[in-house]
Scaffold this active site. Structure first.
Site, mmCIF file in Angstrom:
data_model
loop_
_atom_site.group_PDB
_atom_site.id
_atom_site.type_symbol
_atom_site.label_atom_id
_atom_site.label_comp_id
_atom_site.label_asym_id
_atom_site.label_seq_id
_atom_site.Cartn_x
_atom_site.Cartn_y
_atom_site.Cartn_z
ATOM 1 N N SER A 25 21.706 -28.163 80.263
ATOM 2 C CA SER A 25 22.958 -28.286 79.365
ATOM 3 C C SER A 25 23.237 -29.739 78.903
ATOM 4 C CB SER A 25 23.906 -28.253 80.857
ATOM 5 O OG SER A 25 25.413 -27.999 80.284
ATOM 6 N N HIS A 52 23.505 -24.527 77.619
ATOM 7 C CA HIS A 52 24.871 -24.129 77.596
ATOM 8 C C HIS A 52 25.190 -24.231 75.741
ATOM 9 C CE1 HIS A 52 25.453 -24.738 82.290
ATOM 10 N NE2 HIS A 52 25.206 -23.527 81.915
ATOM 11 N N ASP A 145 25.207 -25.009 87.499
ATOM 12 C CA ASP A 145 24.356 -23.681 86.814
ATOM 13 C C ASP A 145 22.992 -24.071 86.897
ATOM 14 O OD1 ASP A 145 23.726 -21.303 86.003
ATOM 15 O OD2 ASP A 145 24.441 -22.080 83.832
#
Length: 204
Positions: A25, A52, A145
């Site tokens: 991310s 992301h 995540d």
């Protein structure tokens, strides 16, 4: 060959991989820029990359890395058959999953950890399909995540590698995965770079 390289090879002994899934991310683009050029021409495994990315604009990651890598790079498409020796990127706005018939599927299900595409969705589905033949790599990031995804990979017999939080631009994501799944290896990015081309070696 250095003693550190020998140790990496030893950690892979007896394993045979078909695919690698890499998630990240915040700071992930720079991490992949440092990491993916380790892939040699003719690298045999399928590589799934997921970061992301904002859902309100097209992702240009496949275009960015197509210019940098000596192997095919493309954005994963719905119902596309997964090919070996290809780097696939998750696009914006859709969850990306791997199906039992080794194809991709895209979905508009709700975000996971505020993200769509979510790393957990891709890692968990990949683990269910590839089992011990999957290697998972989780990089820098600002939320949780990927922790459940790495745990699923480990539970299915796959190989898990997490960027050392001290080495990560944002340590939250790798630290969460380490707490959740006790990965096989915790490495700085430079050592993951050394490990990546070793994943296609089939040693007894």
């Amino acid at each position: 060959m250095t003693p550190a390289d020998d140790a990496l090879r030893a950690s892979l002994r007896g394993r045979r991989f078909e695919a690698v899934v890499i998630g990240g991310s915040a700071g992930g683009v720079d991490a992949l820029v440092a990491l993916l050029p380790a892939l040699p021409a003719g690298f045999a495994l399928s590589v799934f990359c997921i970061l992301h990315v904002p859902g309100n604009r097209d992702s240009r990651l496949a275009e960015l890395f197509d210019e940098r890598l000596p192997m095919p790079v493309k954005e994963a498409a719905d119902k596309e058959e997964i090919a070996p020796g290809t780097v696939y990127f998750a696009g914006a706005g859709y969850h990306l999953s791997v199906e039992r018939d080794r194809t991709f599927s895209l979905s508009c299900e709700p975000p996971v950890h505020f993200a769509r595409p979510a790393i957990d969705v891709l890692m968990e589905s990949s683990a269910d399909v590839y089992g011990p033949a999957l290697a998972g790599i989780l990089l820098t990031g600002a939320n949780h995540d990927g922790a459940d995804g790495m745990a699923r990979i480990r539970a299915r017999g796959g190989f898990t590698v997490v960027q050392d939080p001290v080495d990560a631009l944002v340590p939250t994501m790798p630290a969460s995965a380490i707490h959740r799944c006790e990965p096989n290896l915790i490495l700085p990015l430079a050592r993951i770079h050394a490990l990546l081309p070793m994943l296609e070696m089939n040693e007894p």
